[in-house]
Write an enzyme that holds these catalytic residues in place. Sequence first.
Site, PDB file in Angstrom:
ATOM      1  CE  LYS A 123      79.083  58.078  15.193  1.00  0.00           C
ATOM      2  NZ  LYS A 123      78.029  57.982  16.224  1.00  0.00           N
ATOM      3  CB  SER A 133      74.886  59.613  14.736  1.00  0.00           C
ATOM      4  OG  SER A 133      75.642  59.179  15.853  1.00  0.00           O
ATOM      5  CB  SER A 158      74.283  57.224  17.999  1.00  0.00           C
ATOM      6  OG  SER A 158      73.582  58.435  18.050  1.00  0.00           O
TER       7      SER A 158
END
Length: 455
Positions: free
Chosen positions: A67, A142, A166
């Site tokens: 990420k 996210s 997330s």
Amino acid sequence: MITVGEWKERLENEKAYDLVSELIDRIRKSKLNAYITVTEDQALKLAEDFDNGKKEGKLAGIPIAVKDNISTEGVRTTCASKMLENYIPPFDAHVVEKLKKEGAIIIGKTNMDEFGMGTTTENSHFGVVRNPHDTGRVAGGSSGGSAAAIAGKETVLALGTDTGGSIRCPASFTGVYGLKPTYGLVSRYGLVAYANSLEQIGPMAGSIDDLGLLLEVIAGRDDRDSTNAGRGFTYSPVSKKFRVGIIEEMQANAEVKEHFNSFVETLRKFADVETVSLPSLKYALPAYYIIAMSEASSNLARYDGVRYGFSLENLDSWSRYFSKVRAEGFGTEVKRRIMMGSYALSAGYYGKYYLKALKVRTLVIEDFRRAFEKFDVLISPTMPSTAFRIGEIADPVTMYMADVNTTPINLAGLPALSMPIGESNGLPVGLQVIGNYFEENTVLGFAKAVERNEV
């Protein structure tokens, strides 16, 4: 999805270089927008090293996506923000050091909501991530890029971060497996901070065994993170007749509830199942957002164009320069959270909002503690609905409500995972499994039994 086992089988007959080239070609042609940066040269070099016998370790030859809020030396780390669009870190995060030590091939940095703020990965400076099951829908947020990359067969493993769900939200929306570890089990050194007391780095994968393997690699002591518990993790999933509590307060719409209830009926044949009430959870969502936004307003104060963040041409005063950098550098959702967090921390309102939220957090922790005196795991639907259409929810409060089932776990710092339990109208439905502190092997053991249809 591609599991580690399937990838290793192919490695027995094919070159890692060819397999990684195939993966990068798929990413280049993809419409999912799962990646912000693809590290093609670095990944191919590592694949070549593996083919030449120069790479060993638990993840040798396995592609992994990271990420884009996790620091990677020499590879830009943008947090999906214009503010950090060209930032290239001079160091690796602790988890990235561990991946490299175990021979993993980092294939790229995945798309996300800006600074981890969002439930859909629509709040990215680099565009929305699309759901592989229906490209007209969101992948969740996210960590939407990491989830979409796994579901779209654009990586084997991925790292996400989970501040209020997330990892679990996009895992649920895309039908993959995602685990938020116990707070402190995985070092946050090198994670660009959003809300320090809530967020954790965690594994995302195509199976329970792969989740366990990746957690084993990234967990462990790190003296550079004062919140690190200094504990390692060995994957050894618990096998037993589980005592399961269904959390009464957690919510779902009719289609998700139908799948969840059907799963529970099957579960009752193999496990001791009861409903449990955690009364404080009705206050958990607003308490979470007050704490998260307050911490965000403090953390993001550093991005002023002088110390951190992009620069502009000189203006006539520092205050105007500061305002213009932040106005241009941050997206709408980030600005909203900074303003609300600053308000909650301001003189005269601290006791009314922030302090009260901390008290609710204590009540949530106590409710979970009492529940785990009776149950091995607690379960609920991960998300109240399946994946939204892109642009479907414009009202921020309605969007925040989607996090109602996941945020209490971050307030308490407990481990929890999301795994698929079927589909509704072609869209995955996720099951959330919550465990007691550092009981990841109990959570993974229960989930593995579900994966094998043993419960």
